[in-house]
Scaffold this motif. Sequence first.
Motif, PDB file in Angstrom:
ATOM      1  N   THR A  65       0.837  -1.198   0.000  1.00 48.91           N
ATOM      2  CA  THR A  65       0.000   0.000   0.000  1.00 48.91           C
ATOM      3  C   THR A  65       0.872   1.248   0.000  1.00 48.91           C
ATOM      4  O   THR A  65       2.047   1.193   0.374  1.00 48.91           O
ATOM      5  N   LYS A  66       0.295   2.370  -0.391  1.00 51.17           N
ATOM      6  CA  LYS A  66       1.058   3.621  -0.320  1.00 51.17           C
ATOM      7  C   LYS A  66       1.386   3.948   1.128  1.00 51.17           C
ATOM      8  O   LYS A  66       2.375   4.616   1.413  1.00 51.17           O
ATOM      9  N   TRP A  67       0.596   3.406   2.044  1.00 54.28           N
ATOM     10  CA  TRP A  67       0.837   3.649   3.466  1.00 54.28           C
ATOM     11  C   TRP A  67       1.993   2.800   3.984  1.00 54.28           C
ATOM     12  O   TRP A  67       2.731   3.221   4.878  1.00 54.28           O
ATOM     13  N   ASP A  68       2.191   1.605   3.414  1.00 55.77           N
ATOM     14  CA  ASP A  68       3.384   0.814   3.728  1.00 55.77           C
ATOM     15  C   ASP A  68       4.625   1.621   3.337  1.00 55.77           C
ATOM     16  O   ASP A  68       5.604   1.700   4.088  1.00 55.77           O
ATOM     17  N   LYS A  69       4.576   2.203   2.155  1.00 61.99           N
ATOM     18  CA  LYS A  69       5.705   3.000   1.659  1.00 61.99           C
ATOM     19  C   LYS A  69       5.923   4.227   2.536  1.00 61.99           C
ATOM     20  O   LYS A  69       7.069   4.585   2.852  1.00 61.99           O
ATOM     21  N   TYR A  70       4.852   4.881   2.930  1.00 62.49           N
ATOM     22  CA  TYR A  70       4.933   6.078   3.776  1.00 62.49           C
ATOM     23  C   TYR A  70       5.692   5.784   5.064  1.00 62.49           C
ATOM     24  O   TYR A  70       6.597   6.519   5.462  1.00 62.49           O
ATOM     25  N   VAL A  71       5.355   4.685   5.696  1.00 59.23           N
ATOM     26  CA  VAL A  71       6.028   4.301   6.939  1.00 59.23           C
ATOM     27  C   VAL A  71       7.466   3.872   6.661  1.00 59.23           C
ATOM     28  O   VAL A  71       8.400   4.315   7.333  1.00 59.23           O
ATOM     29  N   ALA A  72       7.660   3.037   5.662  1.00 55.96           N
ATOM     30  CA  ALA A  72       8.991   2.500   5.378  1.00 55.96           C
ATOM     31  C   ALA A  72       9.999   3.588   5.056  1.00 55.96           C
ATOM     32  O   ALA A  72      11.088   3.641   5.655  1.00 55.96           O
ATOM     33  N   PHE A  73       9.663   4.452   4.128  1.00 57.86           N
ATOM     34  CA  PHE A  73      10.632   5.447   3.690  1.00 57.86           C
ATOM     35  C   PHE A  73      10.865   6.523   4.743  1.00 57.86           C
ATOM     36  O   PHE A  73      11.999   6.995   4.913  1.00 57.86           O
TER      37      PHE A  73
END
Length: 118
Positions: A65-73
């Motif tokens: 999800t774009k939210w996975d990316k938001y947290v990861a990066f």
Amino acid sequence: MKIYCAFVKVKEKDESCHFNEESAKKTVSGIRYTDRSGMEHVGAHWTPEQIEIATASMKFPEGTTKWDKYVAFNSFYADLNKVFDEAAILKAAHSFYFADEDAPAGKIKKYIDAMRNK
């Protein structure tokens, strides 16, 4: 042994392996870090939209999800901004969270959950 998220339908994912908007914003709002100039920060360095643009050419596992990316990066930025520039952080975060061949599905969610329970 690999652990996989269950997908009931394409639109009805099991969110236990992924961040949604609410859980991602809550997680990122708790990020605290000091940058290389000694300035303290709380929360996101990048917006979800900035991350989508910056990572548009990268491949992500199905279901990311774009939210996975938001947290990861953002979490990777907080941890490594004193050592690496933004481009290197983006590449390293992608490799660690999303291109790790032997990692379980939803690695970012599992990693963040593990760090909370340390």
